[in-house]
Design an enzyme around this catalytic site. Structure first.
Site, short mmCIF file in Angstrom:
data_model
loop_
_atom_site.label_atom_id
_atom_site.label_comp_id
_atom_site.label_asym_id
_atom_site.label_seq_id
_atom_site.Cartn_x
_atom_site.Cartn_y
_atom_site.Cartn_z
N ASN A 1 0.74 -1.11 -0.16
CA ASN A 1 -0.04 0.00 0.03
C ASN A 1 0.80 1.25 -0.07
O ASN A 1 1.77 1.12 0.61
CB ASN A 1 -0.73 0.05 1.22
CG ASN A 1 -2.13 -0.92 1.18
OD1 ASN A 1 -2.46 -1.36 0.26
ND2 ASN A 1 -2.53 -1.38 2.33
N LYS B 1 0.45 -4.61 5.08
CA LYS B 1 0.87 -5.19 6.24
C LYS B 1 1.73 -6.55 5.57
O LYS B 1 2.73 -6.87 6.16
CB LYS B 1 -0.34 -6.23 6.81
CG LYS B 1 -1.22 -5.22 7.60
CD LYS B 1 -2.49 -5.87 8.39
CE LYS B 1 -3.32 -4.84 8.65
NZ LYS B 1 -2.87 -3.84 9.66
N GLY C 1 2.49 -4.07 14.83
CA GLY C 1 2.22 -5.33 14.66
C GLY C 1 2.99 -6.10 13.62
O GLY C 1 3.24 -7.35 14.01
N ASP C 2 3.09 -5.59 12.65
CA ASP C 2 3.72 -6.27 11.43
C ASP C 2 5.36 -6.54 11.81
O ASP C 2 5.87 -7.30 11.59
CB ASP C 2 3.76 -5.25 10.11
CG ASP C 2 2.42 -5.06 9.84
OD1 ASP C 2 1.55 -6.00 9.84
OD2 ASP C 2 2.13 -3.99 9.40
#
Ligand code: RIB
Length: 300
Positions: free
Chosen positions: A10, A39, A245-246
């Site tokens: 993205n 992600k 989180g990634d």
């Protein structure tokens, strides 16, 4: 053993705001910056920066994707399995507040135009024992999981973002499931406030899957068969939580694949995520393995 991240790419439009825009409100933002994200891309970069040879598969728009491919190449990620499609790449509209919180609106774009032929071509280059890393921002995930499983690949699933489509996935085929409490609630049906309940429900329902639950400021927890362990966060000044989180997912799995114990992997992933939240952007905030080691040597 090869690592394949099959996932989204993205262009992140990151707006600095005082507060998240409310229904009916028109609000001026304080700043706009463009970053590479998704992600999938973030996790590829986390694997590569932690020292693993990493292949990224996915799709981008033919006309607007140079920055995404360049960013991956610069981090050392192999990009030959990224298809160029007509139309725009995926993008995200991200609001970040002074507290470092974010809200993310996704436009799938090319991420959602993968075909089964694309999948067959990519997976034809991987085999028994290779590792497939998936999130929930591309189409054809059930097919990818089915083919990877048949090929004997190990599957790491980060079922994020959580929506109804997650429930249609063959979740029990994942060797590792790495998810937060919101995704855990959707999958287990247990309230997100009951973290113990989510973990034990997932462990009971998916006995062949190692479950890693990330809990924001409450740290993380691991559960598999009769083993459960927990890891608190490392306190840092929060600048931007996007991509944390990634970073955690990439560093946890990277540590496991280096042969580290689960306890060590949770610790390394927590340190990497702490470094990521202390910086702005998603992929741009991901530390290298030596930065994580320096952080540890300085006492975390
Ligand atoms: O996890 C953070 C990512 O979620 C962002 O980079 C954004 O693109 C969305 O995919």
């Amino acid at each position: 053993m090869k690592i394949l991240v099959f996932g989204s790419l993205n262009i992140d439009h990151v707006y600095q705001v005082d507060h998240f825009v409310r229904p009916g409100e028109t609000m001026a933002s304080l700043d706009l910056r463009l970053f590479c994200g998704g992600k999938g891309l973030n996790q590829s970069i986390a694997f590569a920066k932690s020292g693993h040879k990493t292949y990224h598969a996915g799709a981008v728009g033919a006309g607007d994707s140079d920055m995404l491919i360049e960013m991956l190449k610069k981090a050392g990620v192999c990009t030959e399995f990224i298809r160029k499609k007509e139309g725009p790449s995926g993008h995200a509209i991200i609001q970040t507040t002074p507290e470092g919180e974010n809200s993310i609106l996704l436009y799938g774009g090319a991420n959602r135009r993968l075909t089964r032929e694309d999948v067959d071509f990519v997976l034809g280059h991987f085999s028994q024992g290779d590792v497939l890393v998936l999130q929930n921002e591309i189409n054809e995930i059930p097919y990818i999981m089915e083919k990877a499983k048949a090929a004997g690949m190990r599957i790491v699933l980060n079922p994020s973002p959580a929506d109804e489509s997650i429930l249609g996935l063959p979740l029990g085929d994942a060797d590792y499931m790495i998810l937060n409490e919101v995704e855990g609630e959707v999958i287990s049906g247990v309230s997100r406030s009951d973290e113990e309940g989510i973990l034990s429900a997932l462990m009971g329902r998916f006995p062949d899957t190692r479950v890693v639950l990330t809990l924001g400021r409450k740290g993380s927890a691991y559960g598999y068969q009769d083993k459960v362990c927990r890891q608190p966060i490392y306190e840092v000044k929060t600048v931007d939580t996007t991509g944390a989180g990634d970073t955690f997912t990439g560093y946890f799995m990277s540590s496991i694949l280096r042969g580290r114990s689960v306890e060590e992997a949770l610790k390394t992933a927590s340190m990497a995520a702490a470094l990521a939240v202390s910086r702005s952007g998603a992929s741009s905030s991901i530390p290298t393995w030596s930065e994580v080691e320096d952080f540890e040597n300085q006492g975390g």
